[in-house]
Design a protein around this motif. Structure first.
Motif, mmCIF file in Angstrom:
data_model
loop_
_atom_site.group_PDB
_atom_site.id
_atom_site.type_symbol
_atom_site.label_atom_id
_atom_site.label_comp_id
_atom_site.label_asym_id
_atom_site.label_seq_id
_atom_site.Cartn_x
_atom_site.Cartn_y
_atom_site.Cartn_z
ATOM 1 N N CYS A 59 -29.193 15.308 59.897
ATOM 2 C CA CYS A 59 -27.819 15.939 60.380
ATOM 3 C C CYS A 59 -26.849 15.277 59.211
ATOM 4 O O CYS A 59 -27.042 14.282 58.734
ATOM 5 C CB CYS A 59 -27.478 15.113 61.617
ATOM 6 S SG CYS A 59 -25.793 15.285 62.032
ATOM 7 N N ILE A 60 -25.974 16.327 58.759
ATOM 8 C CA ILE A 60 -25.061 15.727 57.739
ATOM 9 C C ILE A 60 -23.569 15.656 58.412
ATOM 10 O O ILE A 60 -22.734 15.515 57.913
ATOM 11 C CB ILE A 60 -24.869 16.828 56.800
ATOM 12 C CG1 ILE A 60 -24.534 18.199 57.336
ATOM 13 C CG2 ILE A 60 -26.039 16.707 56.021
ATOM 14 C CD1 ILE A 60 -24.341 19.431 56.299
ATOM 15 N N GLY A 61 -23.459 15.526 59.841
ATOM 16 C CA GLY A 61 -22.294 15.322 60.464
ATOM 17 C C GLY A 61 -21.094 16.302 60.268
ATOM 18 O O GLY A 61 -19.922 16.134 60.363
ATOM 19 N N CYS A 62 -21.545 17.573 59.989
ATOM 20 C CA CYS A 62 -20.452 18.538 59.703
ATOM 21 C C CYS A 62 -19.743 18.938 60.890
ATOM 22 O O CYS A 62 -18.718 19.739 60.780
ATOM 23 C CB CYS A 62 -21.112 19.900 59.234
ATOM 24 S SG CYS A 62 -22.204 20.726 60.402
ATOM 25 N N THR A 63 -19.978 18.570 62.063
ATOM 26 C CA THR A 63 -19.349 18.784 63.351
ATOM 27 C C THR A 63 -19.316 20.465 63.947
ATOM 28 O O THR A 63 -18.764 20.589 64.846
ATOM 29 C CB THR A 63 -17.998 18.523 63.472
ATOM 30 O OG1 THR A 63 -17.133 19.330 62.726
ATOM 31 C CG2 THR A 63 -17.741 17.013 62.875
ATOM 32 N N CYS A 65 -21.686 21.900 65.184
ATOM 33 C CA CYS A 65 -22.394 22.203 66.594
ATOM 34 C C CYS A 65 -21.328 22.076 67.708
ATOM 35 O O CYS A 65 -21.103 22.367 68.884
ATOM 36 C CB CYS A 65 -23.498 21.374 66.841
ATOM 37 S SG CYS A 65 -23.245 19.561 66.265
ATOM 38 N N MET A 76 -18.837 14.315 69.165
ATOM 39 C CA MET A 76 -19.280 13.851 67.767
ATOM 40 C C MET A 76 -18.933 12.211 68.002
ATOM 41 O O MET A 76 -18.162 11.923 68.663
ATOM 42 C CB MET A 76 -18.482 14.032 66.455
ATOM 43 C CG MET A 76 -18.736 15.388 66.131
ATOM 44 S SD MET A 76 -20.410 15.964 66.010
ATOM 45 C CE MET A 76 -20.864 15.317 64.700
ATOM 46 N N PRO A 85 -23.791 13.940 66.567
ATOM 47 C CA PRO A 85 -23.529 14.582 67.653
ATOM 48 C C PRO A 85 -24.256 14.053 68.827
ATOM 49 O O PRO A 85 -25.323 13.233 68.796
ATOM 50 C CB PRO A 85 -23.949 15.990 67.630
ATOM 51 C CG PRO A 85 -24.972 16.010 66.637
ATOM 52 C CD PRO A 85 -24.653 14.721 65.638
ATOM 53 N N CYS A 102 -26.395 25.071 63.277
ATOM 54 C CA CYS A 102 -26.329 23.943 62.339
ATOM 55 C C CYS A 102 -26.990 24.471 61.047
ATOM 56 O O CYS A 102 -28.016 24.976 60.843
ATOM 57 C CB CYS A 102 -27.482 23.194 63.052
ATOM 58 S SG CYS A 102 -27.881 21.486 62.001
ATOM 59 N N PRO A 103 -26.428 23.930 59.803
ATOM 60 C CA PRO A 103 -26.689 24.594 58.473
ATOM 61 C C PRO A 103 -27.838 23.854 57.921
ATOM 62 O O PRO A 103 -28.527 24.339 57.064
ATOM 63 C CB PRO A 103 -25.440 24.206 57.660
ATOM 64 C CG PRO A 103 -25.074 23.196 58.492
ATOM 65 C CD PRO A 103 -25.006 23.054 59.795
ATOM 66 N N VAL A 104 -28.430 22.789 58.513
ATOM 67 C CA VAL A 104 -29.350 22.050 58.267
ATOM 68 C C VAL A 104 -30.683 21.919 59.188
ATOM 69 O O VAL A 104 -31.545 21.063 58.700
ATOM 70 C CB VAL A 104 -28.907 20.542 57.557
ATOM 71 C CG1 VAL A 104 -28.156 20.788 56.409
ATOM 72 C CG2 VAL A 104 -28.307 19.862 58.662
ATOM 73 N N ALA A 106 -30.790 20.417 62.037
ATOM 74 C CA ALA A 106 -30.953 19.130 62.657
ATOM 75 C C ALA A 106 -31.250 19.225 64.014
ATOM 76 O O ALA A 106 -31.306 18.154 64.634
ATOM 77 C CB ALA A 106 -29.819 18.177 62.083
ATOM 78 N N LEU A 107 -31.018 20.253 64.676
ATOM 79 C CA LEU A 107 -31.250 20.631 66.022
ATOM 80 C C LEU A 107 -32.297 21.542 66.215
ATOM 81 O O LEU A 107 -32.386 22.589 65.669
ATOM 82 C CB LEU A 107 -29.860 20.831 66.577
ATOM 83 C CG LEU A 107 -28.728 20.129 66.592
ATOM 84 C CD1 LEU A 107 -27.457 20.942 67.099
ATOM 85 C CD2 LEU A 107 -28.710 18.859 67.263
HETATM 86 S S1 SF4 Z 1 -24.223 21.199 63.261
HETATM 87 FE FE1 SF4 Z 1 -26.227 20.201 62.567
HETATM 88 S S2 SF4 Z 1 -25.651 18.823 60.623
HETATM 89 FE FE2 SF4 Z 1 -23.562 19.585 61.948
HETATM 90 S S3 SF4 Z 1 -23.149 17.931 62.859
HETATM 91 FE FE3 SF4 Z 1 -24.238 19.443 64.256
HETATM 92 S S4 SF4 Z 1 -26.264 18.507 64.167
HETATM 93 FE FE4 SF4 Z 1 -25.368 17.416 62.532
#
Ligand code: SF4
Ligand code: SF4
Length: 163
Positions: A59-63, A65, A76, A85, A102-104, A106-107
């Motif tokens: 997760c990169i914490g982009c918010t 989600c 968050m 999250p 999620c762009p990476v 992570a979910l």
């Molecule tokens: S969308 Fe993905 S990368 Fe961004 S905060 Fe949520 S889990 Fe993390």
């Protein structure tokens, strides 16, 4: 307006006898309509959306989600200076939008669906709990028999082994 008519006692008696007959029939020849859970479990279809797992390291914490969640189930939190999250399963409708956005990646959706909680606070997963792998099979003496449903004209739904 329909006038009240006293029920025919003979008809009532016949209906009672019929109900007792149905009960006796199932007593002698049971027709089970449930699974022997947890020894048996339903085969889940591809793409089944169960509990979601967060991969904290990815997760990169982009918010995104939390922003896209239509049920306001994702918020968050800040952990050691990093935004992560957390999820409230009391609100989540398992739409999968957060996973898709999620762009990476992570979910991820797991196939875990048979969970129970003793109070509503436990439905809120902080980032650590959200990161936990709940997709571990419960250890059983015998392997769980996978079942599928088939339509039976007499019983409605019947469970048969999913070979
Ligand atoms: S969308 Fe993905 S990368 Fe961004 S905060 Fe949520 S889990 Fe993390
Ligand atoms: S699955 Fe849907 S409702 Fe549940 S947290 Fe994700 S976006 Fe929100």
């Amino acid at each position: 307006m329909k006038e009240y008519q006293k029920a025919n006692p003979l008809k009532l008696f016949a209906e009672h006898v019929q109900s007792i007959g149905t009960g006796l029939k199932y007593l002698v020849k049971p027709q089970r309509i449930t699974l022997f859970y947890p020894e048996e479990a339903l085969s889940l279809p591809t793409g089944y959306r169960g509990l979601i797992r967060l991969y904290k390291d990815v997760c990169i914490g982009c918010t995104l989600c939390a922003l896209i969640c239509p049920a306001d189930a994702m918020k968050m939190a800040t952990e050691e200076g990093k935004k992560l999250p957390m999820i409230n399963y009391g609100r989540c409708v398992f739409c999968g939008f957060c996973v898709d956005v999620c762009p990476v990646d992570a979910l991820k959706e797991t196939r875990v669906h048979d969970v129970a909680f003793s109070n509503r606070r436990d439905l809120v997963f902080n980032p650590d709990k959200f990161n936990r792998n709940f997709d571990q099979p419960v250890s059983m003496d015998k392997p769980v028999r996978k079942m599928k449903t088939v339509i039976d004209e007499k019983k409605g739904i019947r469970y048969v082994p999913d070979e």
